[in-house]
Design an enzyme around this catalytic site. Structure first.
Site, short mmCIF file in Angstrom:
data_model
loop_
_atom_site.label_atom_id
_atom_site.label_comp_id
_atom_site.label_asym_id
_atom_site.label_seq_id
_atom_site.Cartn_x
_atom_site.Cartn_y
_atom_site.Cartn_z
CG PHE A 49 2.01 16.90 18.08
CD1 PHE A 49 2.25 18.26 18.66
CD2 PHE A 49 1.87 16.71 16.63
CE1 PHE A 49 2.27 19.36 17.63
CE2 PHE A 49 1.80 17.86 15.83
CZ PHE A 49 2.03 19.07 16.05
CD GLU A 50 5.09 15.58 26.28
OE1 GLU A 50 4.98 15.24 27.45
OE2 GLU A 50 5.52 16.56 25.98
CB ALA A 51 -0.67 14.40 23.36
#
Length: 255
Positions: A49-51
């Protein structure tokens, strides 16, 4: 067994994800596809996930890329910088992207609709991490509704690179060779890209959909890869897992 277009699209996307590969996903449909793949064809798929969540064991659907569930029992709880660096190192096989417009070479617009950047008809959210992911991941997947407003001859704004102007254009722009758009999955068909021209071509039509309907819903000339196939409908097992385990609250499949 009865299914709706969203369920079909998620199942098609899940089948494309290979066991042991890596996939950078967002919330919603991409996450549902990745979760379904892990429970069916790709149990060792690594989700990022990008985060910053890496390889979580998703018990239920997260509501954002920073949701605590995107870190649940993961191998790393890191940062956006680390995720993007992982892309730069060539370690991300698949990414899911979307936008308000897509052209024949897979370029995406998620910035604005209109001709005047200062006074657009519609202001959209912008790139987020989409440009980075599209530039550096090996294969780009897009899941979207198929209509002429989205599939356009010319983007109002180029936010995210596909094959840009065609063969060799990504490499000329400094992007890694061998990367780029891979599949577009819509409510009408599964679409790929011609090896030489880098333009979209229909690979399979969904059950009950005619080629003319797909062409009418597309704002540019759309080619066909022969022999043209018919998309395999969702199996009972896929639908049961999707409805009972992946998205029981129907956040995605209820659309």
């Amino acid at each position: 067994m009865h299914y709706n277009p969203m369920e079909l699209m998620i199942c098609c996307a899940a089948r494309l994800l290979e066991d042991g590969k890596t996939a950078a996903v967002g919330t919603g449909v991409p996450c549902a596809a990745a979760m379904l793949a892990q429970r069916t064809c790709a149990p060792h798929l690594v989700i990022l996930f990008e985060a910053g969540g890496v390889a979580p064991q998703l018990p239920t659907m997260p509501i954002s890329v920073g949701d605590s569930r995107t870190f649940y029992r993961g191998v790393m709880a890191t940062s956006m910088c680390d995720i993007m660096e992982t892309c730069q190192r060539g370690l991300i096989d698949y990414t899911f992207l979307g936008g308000a417009q897509i052209d024949a070479h897979g370029n995406l617009n998620s910035t604005m609709i209109g001709r005047d950047y200062a006074r657009p008809d519609v202001r959209l959210p912008g790139s987020g991490g989409a440009n980075d992911l599209a530039s550096l991941c090996w294969r780009i997947l897009v899941v979207t509704i198929h209509d002429r407003r989205r599939f356009v001859e010319r983007l109002d704004f180029l936010t995210t690179p596909g094959y840009l102007s065609g063969p060799g254009a990504r490499e000329a722009a400094g992007l890694p060779p061998g990367t780029g758009p891979y599949r577009v999955i819509t409510d009408l068909a599964v679409i790929g890209y011609h090896e030489q021209t880098k333009r979209m071509e229909v690979l399979s039509l969904h059950p009950g959909v005619g080629l003319e309907k797909v062409r009418e819903a597309t704002g540019f000339e759309l080619h066909v890869r022969e022999p043209l196939a018919v998309t395999e409908p969702p199996t009972e097992a896929e639908l049961r897992i999707l409805r009972e385990e992946v998205d029981p609250h129907r956040y995605c499949i209820g659309r």
